[in-house]
Motif scaffolding. Structure first.
Motif, PDB file in Angstrom:
ATOM      1  N   MET A  93       0.858  -1.193   0.000  1.00 53.03           N
ATOM      2  CA  MET A  93       0.000   0.000   0.000  1.00 53.03           C
ATOM      3  C   MET A  93       0.888   1.234   0.000  1.00 53.03           C
ATOM      4  O   MET A  93       1.825   1.337   0.770  1.00 53.03           O
ATOM      5  N   PRO A  94       0.607   2.248  -0.901  1.00 52.02           N
ATOM      6  CA  PRO A  94       1.491   3.408  -1.008  1.00 52.02           C
ATOM      7  C   PRO A  94       1.267   4.405   0.107  1.00 52.02           C
ATOM      8  O   PRO A  94       1.018   5.572  -0.119  1.00 52.02           O
ATOM      9  N   SER A  95       1.328   3.957   1.321  1.00 51.01           N
ATOM     10  CA  SER A  95       1.098   4.842   2.464  1.00 51.01           C
ATOM     11  C   SER A  95       1.707   4.207   3.693  1.00 51.01           C
ATOM     12  O   SER A  95       2.196   3.096   3.670  1.00 51.01           O
ATOM     13  N   ARG A  96       1.656   4.937   4.778  1.00 55.88           N
ATOM     14  CA  ARG A  96       2.203   4.410   6.022  1.00 55.88           C
ATOM     15  C   ARG A  96       1.249   4.725   7.150  1.00 55.88           C
ATOM     16  O   ARG A  96       0.405   5.597   7.050  1.00 55.88           O
ATOM     17  N   THR A  97       1.388   4.029   8.234  1.00 52.53           N
ATOM     18  CA  THR A  97       0.560   4.247   9.415  1.00 52.53           C
ATOM     19  C   THR A  97       1.449   4.540  10.599  1.00 52.53           C
ATOM     20  O   THR A  97       2.406   3.820  10.857  1.00 52.53           O
ATOM     21  N   ARG A  98       1.141   5.609  11.299  1.00 54.34           N
ATOM     22  CA  ARG A  98       1.849   5.937  12.531  1.00 54.34           C
ATOM     23  C   ARG A  98       0.809   6.071  13.612  1.00 54.34           C
ATOM     24  O   ARG A  98      -0.250   6.641  13.423  1.00 54.34           O
ATOM     25  N   SER A  99       1.074   5.569  14.786  1.00 55.52           N
ATOM     26  CA  SER A  99       0.080   5.609  15.862  1.00 55.52           C
ATOM     27  C   SER A  99       0.695   6.118  17.143  1.00 55.52           C
ATOM     28  O   SER A  99       1.888   6.006  17.374  1.00 55.52           O
ATOM     29  N   VAL A 100      -0.165   6.703  17.958  1.00 52.61           N
ATOM     30  CA  VAL A 100       0.243   7.194  19.276  1.00 52.61           C
ATOM     31  C   VAL A 100      -0.635   6.517  20.305  1.00 52.61           C
ATOM     32  O   VAL A 100      -1.817   6.277  20.062  1.00 52.61           O
ATOM     33  N   ALA A 101      -0.098   6.201  21.452  1.00 57.25           N
ATOM     34  CA  ALA A 101      -0.895   5.550  22.491  1.00 57.25           C
ATOM     35  C   ALA A 101      -2.074   6.427  22.862  1.00 57.25           C
ATOM     36  O   ALA A 101      -1.991   7.651  22.838  1.00 57.25           O
ATOM     37  N   PRO A 102      -3.232   5.841  23.186  1.00 57.61           N
ATOM     38  CA  PRO A 102      -4.407   6.636  23.544  1.00 57.61           C
ATOM     39  C   PRO A 102      -4.087   7.645  24.632  1.00 57.61           C
ATOM     40  O   PRO A 102      -3.431   7.347  25.613  1.00 57.61           O
ATOM     41  N   ASP A 145       5.395   9.828  -3.999  1.00 56.41           N
ATOM     42  CA  ASP A 145       5.089   9.693  -2.576  1.00 56.41           C
ATOM     43  C   ASP A 145       3.626   9.319  -2.371  1.00 56.41           C
ATOM     44  O   ASP A 145       2.875   9.137  -3.328  1.00 56.41           O
ATOM     45  N   ARG A 146       3.223   9.274  -1.106  1.00 58.45           N
ATOM     46  CA  ARG A 146       1.844   8.930  -0.780  1.00 58.45           C
ATOM     47  C   ARG A 146       0.869   9.938  -1.377  1.00 58.45           C
ATOM     48  O   ARG A 146       1.018  11.143  -1.156  1.00 58.45           O
ATOM     49  N   PRO A 147      -0.153   9.491  -2.113  1.00 55.86           N
ATOM     50  CA  PRO A 147      -1.150  10.423  -2.634  1.00 55.86           C
ATOM     51  C   PRO A 147      -2.171  10.825  -1.573  1.00 55.86           C
ATOM     52  O   PRO A 147      -2.941  11.754  -1.782  1.00 55.86           O
ATOM     53  N   TYR A 148      -2.177  10.100  -0.450  1.00 56.78           N
ATOM     54  CA  TYR A 148      -3.116  10.397   0.635  1.00 56.78           C
ATOM     55  C   TYR A 148      -2.553   9.814   1.932  1.00 56.78           C
ATOM     56  O   TYR A 148      -1.589   9.041   1.929  1.00 56.78           O
ATOM     57  N   PHE A 149      -3.175  10.187   3.057  1.00 57.84           N
ATOM     58  CA  PHE A 149      -2.813   9.600   4.340  1.00 57.84           C
ATOM     59  C   PHE A 149      -3.634   8.335   4.563  1.00 57.84           C
ATOM     60  O   PHE A 149      -4.812   8.285   4.197  1.00 57.84           O
ATOM     61  N   TYR A 150      -3.020   7.325   5.154  1.00 58.67           N
ATOM     62  CA  TYR A 150      -3.750   6.137   5.592  1.00 58.67           C
ATOM     63  C   TYR A 150      -3.404   5.887   7.051  1.00 58.67           C
ATOM     64  O   TYR A 150      -2.243   5.667   7.404  1.00 58.67           O
ATOM     65  N   LEU A 151      -4.421   5.938   7.903  1.00 55.29           N
ATOM     66  CA  LEU A 151      -4.232   5.741   9.338  1.00 55.29           C
ATOM     67  C   LEU A 151      -5.239   4.712   9.832  1.00 55.29           C
ATOM     68  O   LEU A 151      -6.394   4.705   9.403  1.00 55.29           O
TER      69      LEU A 151
END
Length: 348
Positions: A1-10, A84-90
């Motif tokens: 998938m041309p995107s990445r996921t970054r997460s932060v703890a709740p 690069d990524r054409p959109y954000f994926y979270l």
């Protein structure tokens, strides 16, 4: 998938500092810069600093010329590009706080002040940027942190959103594809099917509704059967639409050669990945005005005769016979639509 996921703890705090580097030196967005909370995906977002940006939040000089742009920030020290990524994926669970960075590029010779917000309604309200306004010096690229706070009662599935930047007479929208993890349901319905006459042709109107919680790319097949056999067979094909959860889209199907004298049942079948399937039908009767006063037996006989003549004309056209010069079709006709999912009525 041309995107990445970054997460932060709740419960992590929003990073409010943005470091901007111009050719003349460093620039820090005005206002206080509280320290961000811990990140499950790596170090916290950097604070603004008079000594320049950190490696995890790069800003850099860019060539002059052209209007400002907005795009998902690439990783490392790379500059944004078409690859690069054409959109954000979270993606995250209900209650999670997800983070990423928006890249704002000002290649012009004057500073621009850009206003940032989430959009549209719904999941767009879950987005918070490091500042509602960001001043980008000339020939500068700035990486602006933002977070998406997923409500604890959010339903699983896709929740489309966007980041919107406005300034200097322009607006740029960067899609944010947000998925809340949990059970996924793919469901689709076909509604409000009608058949309307347009001169010697007809048009089939209908609506597709996404009843599930995942974004769908639907396919549609069309079948029509009359008193004397099949009147239309259209194999399933992918439609040029995307249906987010809850979205309703009205559509049409052209029918250039409907029967001129028949009672036909039109059936639409929509499918989508994940097992989504919906079907609906409408019936209509095509009757020439000159035949409206005939008894039912006369109508049936006339319909049979018309179908035979139509087949002979078609055969003549294929063989180049004089039948190709025969008069085309019967006189004016009317279509009356009714049945499941259809509005009854006549369209003369």
């Amino acid at each position: 998938m041309p995107s990445r996921t970054r997460s932060v703890a709740p419960g992590a705090a929003l990073a409010t500092a943005v470091a901007l580097l111009s050719p003349a030196g460093a620039y820090a967005a005005p206002g206080p810069a509280p320290a961000p909370g811990p990140s499950a995906s790596g170090p916290s977002a950097p604070r603004s600093s008079a000594s320049g940006p950190s490696a995890s939040d790069p800003s850099a000089s860019v060539p002059g010329g052209g209007p400002w742009t907005a795009a998902p920030a690439p990783g490392g020290e790379a500059r944004p590009s078409a690859q690069d990524r054409p959109y954000f994926y979270l993606e995250g669970v209900p209650g999670a706080v997800l983070d990423d960075r928006l890249s704002l590029t000002n290649p012009g010779g004057s500073a621009v002040t850009l206003r940032l917000r989430g959009g549209p309604a719904g999941a767009g309200g879950w987005i918070a940027t490091a500042g509602k306004e960001v001043r980008v010096p000339p020939r500068t690229r700035a990486a602006v942190p933002f977070t998406v706070t997923v409500p604890r009662d959010a339903t699983p599935g896709d929740h489309p959103a966007a980041l919107v930047a406005e300034g200097d007479g322009r607006t740029a929208t960067v899609p944010v594809h947000l998925r809340v993890t949990g059970p996924v349901l793919a469901a689709l319905s076909v509604e409000d099917v009608t058949v309307e006459r347009r001169g010697s042709a007809a048009v089939i109107r209908y609506a597709l509704v996404n009843r599930g919680n995942t974004t769908l790319t639907p396919r549609l097949a069309v079948d029509a059967d009359g008193l004397f056999g099949p009147a239309l067979r259209r194999a399933a094909r992918t439609l040029p639409v995307t249906l987010p959860p809850g979205r309703r889209v009205p559509l049409t199907e052209p029918w250039p050669d409907p029967p001129a004298l028949d009672s036909v049942n039109v059936r639409l079948t929509a499918t989508a990945p994940g097992g989504a399937r919906g079907t609906a039908a409408a019936s209509y009767t095509a009757v020439p005005w000159s035949a409206a006063a005939l008894p039912p037996a006369g109508l049936l006989a006339g319909a049979a005769l018309w179908r035979v003549r139509r087949r002979r004309r078609a055969a003549g056209l294929r063989q180049g016979s004089p039948a190709a010069e025969a008069p085309q079709g019967p006189p004016q006709e009317s279509y009356a639509a009714s049945g499941t999912g259809a509005r009854a009525g006549a369209d003369a």
